[in-house]
Design a protein around this motif. Sequence first.
Motif: not given
Length: 597
Positions: A297-307, A385-388
């Motif tokens: 139930g953690h806060d949503a995390i913006k997805k990025v390309d995983t290639d 800095i944080a990812y957000s």
Amino acid sequence: MSNYCIDIFEFGRHKTQEVTIGDVKMGASNPIVVQSMTTTNTNETEETVAQIKTIIDAGGQMVRMTTQGQREAKNLEHIKAQLVKEGYNQPLVADIHYNPNAANIAALHIEKVRINPGNFVDGAKKFENIDYTNESYLEELEQVKKKLIPLLNICKQNKTAIRIGTNHGSLSDRIMSRYGDTPQGMVEACMEFLRICKDEKFFNIVLSIKASNARIMVHTVRLLVQKMNEEDMYFPLHLGVTEAGEGEDGRIRSAVGIGTLLMDGIGDTIRVSLTENPEKEIPVANQIIDYINTKEGHDAIKKVDTDNYSPFKYTRHQTNAVKNIGGNNVPVVIGNNHFTKDSDYSYIADSSVIVSADKKEYPVVKYSNSNEFDFNNHELCFVKIAYSDMDDSAIQFFKQQNNVVILLTSNNSNSTIEQRAAFLHLRNHHVTTPVVIHKLYDSVFDANTQIQASCDIGPLFIDGFGDGIFIENNTENQSLVINTMFAVLQASRVRFSRPDYISCPGCGRTLFGLQDTTVLVKEKTAHLKGLKIAVMGCIVNGPGEMADADYGYVGSGPGKVTLYHQREVVKKNINQEDAIGELVALIKENGDWVEPS
């Protein structure tokens, strides 16, 4: 995109099918099961029963016993009967090596049988490289099938479960010859047996792939899950870092390996293998599980390309060096308001600077304040800095600076997933700024916090991310925090600051005082930084798990020890009382000894 887990940006349990082991349901949405293993002689009923009760009383939900031969297998009936008589109904597991007949007997008496594909049919490893043709390889698989099918039929009739348990240290010569000592070989060893079970319509199965190297264990289990998914199989997974050792190092190594996979949502049962009394494994296992459960139930995390993400092999995140941080340098360790000869830097909170070993001060700047700061006046600056906050302008900022190190922090309850997303975001935008992983723990820093930090930060280093580590905590016992950071780096195999000990937990096959011996070996060799030393109870996994060890101390008979240099036997059947002195002499002979300072 690999499909070894549901979503690397959102914590969720990998769905496996449910299996039944006695009264225990495992897999699917059932809680993760905690188990351990006895160290007693399985022929000694009263002693074994007493130890099983101790493990269960500590919270163990399943207990495994070594079952060397048919005599031990037959005695399982008496052990089970005595436990039931005393009100203990938890499932029991027979641990089988080399002896299919013992497995057939054990399956009649208890709830689960563990077999090892590396030696169920093939016997002990000879480390021979055999040039198999396709025909000769298939002929050996037919021999496996002939031995395995009778066991499957007995298990069907008696509702007995099977664990197919592959160990890094005991792959068969057949697998080694074709695949080498690789994750692919370990997975194929498991899949060969699994395909036979599927053909025979036997599905009451649990799988495990273990190694003493947490990085290999993580990559291999992920690969096994991916391979099962490709073949439409979804069996429960048993997790463990085998031969993890004792004390702080054993706990942290286990938490790094097991925690990484649980963070992926992988794992239905775990065992923490410590060179200690088995009941001491249970609270550590529960601490790991309880902490991982808080990630749901953690806060949503913006997805990025995983290639560019490599979950099945170690690939270090490429950065440029700024002084001794990043590039090809080992990850640095930053202490908090405290400097020791061990830490590379110290963060002085009151003045927001980080001090180096040569007493130079470097500023710590929040990215939100970076527009107000002149970076040109400093040879090194840390930007927090944080990812957000990693928007396009932040990416451009880091690309333009050549004297900046990122202090990557997170306020997300699942900091691991968020920080991994940040690394992938930086990688996708070709940002090569060095990154120090930062994590704040507000509570008292103790043994439980060590487990939490290992679960949070270890997975990132396992995946090749991070040029440094900074655990921030205001405890007066900063030495414990610093020791934890170094131990996490060592467990993740990215920086060695002490000897690397591989020691098994012991079992009924162990014929010398393993716990006391491990302590004595450590006392004699604790100053040999970076040396890999294995202390193994017997030959089942000993020579194989010592694959990357420099020296091995392996039980070879009652009170007898055989010494190895790398994989080669050097001295056989030494009396136990002389063996540690002989080990020290062997290290000196090979030029690896230095006198304690």
